[in-house]
Design a protein around this motif. Sequence first.
Motif, PDB file in Angstrom:
ATOM      1  N   LYS A  15      -5.072  -9.998 -12.138  1.00 27.10           N
ATOM      2  CA  LYS A  15      -4.071  -9.060 -11.630  1.00 27.10           C
ATOM      3  C   LYS A  15      -4.717  -7.831 -11.013  1.00 27.10           C
ATOM      4  O   LYS A  15      -4.291  -7.343  -9.963  1.00 27.10           O
ATOM      5  N   GLU A  16      -5.758  -7.336 -11.641  1.00 30.41           N
ATOM      6  CA  GLU A  16      -6.452  -6.167 -11.098  1.00 30.41           C
ATOM      7  C   GLU A  16      -7.068  -6.493  -9.739  1.00 30.41           C
ATOM      8  O   GLU A  16      -6.987  -5.706  -8.794  1.00 30.41           O
ATOM      9  N   ILE A  17      -7.669  -7.671  -9.634  1.00 31.60           N
ATOM     10  CA  ILE A  17      -8.273  -8.106  -8.366  1.00 31.60           C
ATOM     11  C   ILE A  17      -7.201  -8.243  -7.286  1.00 31.60           C
ATOM     12  O   ILE A  17      -7.411  -7.844  -6.137  1.00 31.60           O
ATOM     13  N   PHE A  18      -6.034  -8.784  -7.652  1.00 31.99           N
ATOM     14  CA  PHE A  18      -4.947  -8.933  -6.678  1.00 31.99           C
ATOM     15  C   PHE A  18      -4.569  -7.574  -6.091  1.00 31.99           C
ATOM     16  O   PHE A  18      -4.374  -7.443  -4.881  1.00 31.99           O
ATOM     17  N   VAL A  19      -4.498  -6.566  -6.938  1.00 33.08           N
ATOM     18  CA  VAL A  19      -4.142  -5.219  -6.474  1.00 33.08           C
ATOM     19  C   VAL A  19      -5.268  -4.624  -5.641  1.00 33.08           C
ATOM     20  O   VAL A  19      -5.043  -4.097  -4.545  1.00 33.08           O
ATOM     21  N   GLU A  20      -6.491  -4.711  -6.146  1.00 33.35           N
ATOM     22  CA  GLU A  20      -7.637  -4.090  -5.466  1.00 33.35           C
ATOM     23  C   GLU A  20      -7.917  -4.698  -4.087  1.00 33.35           C
ATOM     24  O   GLU A  20      -8.367  -4.001  -3.179  1.00 33.35           O
ATOM     25  N   TYR A  21      -7.665  -5.984  -3.932  1.00 33.21           N
ATOM     26  CA  TYR A  21      -7.981  -6.679  -2.679  1.00 33.21           C
ATOM     27  C   TYR A  21      -6.715  -7.151  -1.962  1.00 33.21           C
ATOM     28  O   TYR A  21      -6.765  -8.076  -1.154  1.00 33.21           O
ATOM     29  N   PHE A  22      -5.605  -6.494  -2.253  1.00 35.69           N
ATOM     30  CA  PHE A  22      -4.306  -6.880  -1.703  1.00 35.69           C
ATOM     31  C   PHE A  22      -4.358  -7.056  -0.183  1.00 35.69           C
ATOM     32  O   PHE A  22      -3.933  -8.082   0.347  1.00 35.69           O
ATOM     33  N   GLU A  23      -4.871  -6.059   0.515  1.00 34.18           N
ATOM     34  CA  GLU A  23      -4.894  -6.111   1.986  1.00 34.18           C
ATOM     35  C   GLU A  23      -5.798  -7.223   2.503  1.00 34.18           C
ATOM     36  O   GLU A  23      -5.455  -7.902   3.481  1.00 34.18           O
ATOM     37  N   ARG A  31      -1.655  -0.318 -12.526  1.00 37.47           N
ATOM     38  CA  ARG A  31      -0.202  -0.475 -12.418  1.00 37.47           C
ATOM     39  C   ARG A  31       0.373   0.526 -11.409  1.00 37.47           C
ATOM     40  O   ARG A  31       1.255   0.188 -10.622  1.00 37.47           O
ATOM     41  N   GLY A  32      -0.164   1.740 -11.412  1.00 39.74           N
ATOM     42  CA  GLY A  32       0.275   2.745 -10.442  1.00 39.74           C
ATOM     43  C   GLY A  32      -0.058   2.345  -9.018  1.00 39.74           C
ATOM     44  O   GLY A  32       0.758   2.518  -8.108  1.00 39.74           O
ATOM     45  N   LYS A  33      -1.249   1.807  -8.832  1.00 39.00           N
ATOM     46  CA  LYS A  33      -1.644   1.358  -7.489  1.00 39.00           C
ATOM     47  C   LYS A  33      -0.762   0.192  -7.037  1.00 39.00           C
ATOM     48  O   LYS A  33      -0.381   0.124  -5.869  1.00 39.00           O
ATOM     49  N   ALA A  34      -0.426  -0.702  -7.957  1.00 41.75           N
ATOM     50  CA  ALA A  34       0.461  -1.818  -7.622  1.00 41.75           C
ATOM     51  C   ALA A  34       1.833  -1.298  -7.193  1.00 41.75           C
ATOM     52  O   ALA A  34       2.416  -1.778  -6.212  1.00 41.75           O
TER      53      ALA A  34
END
Length: 99
Positions: A15-23, A86-89
Amino acid sequence: MNQELLEKKLRSIGKEIFVEYFEEFRDLNVDREELAKKLLKDNPKAISLDAQKTRISNARKIFELKMEIEALDNIVKSDRLKDIIRGKAKRTANTFIDG
């Protein structure tokens, strides 16, 4: 894709990776091989290039099925993640919805 399968894919990606590399996951112009190398280099827990390619495939499937907002919402509601993630998401979801 139902919520159970979405959760499974997010756990596979991280989940953290999904947020960090979303773009990067979202942008199909980002070369899969180069992104896999970046993920392997940037993440000390990453095991192999093939594992990173699987991670990318799972992430891009979420976008293909237009479930990225549901994925981010899932992450926002995840008690086990750091507040900063969670905030970044949440910010990413808001930007994506507004933008």
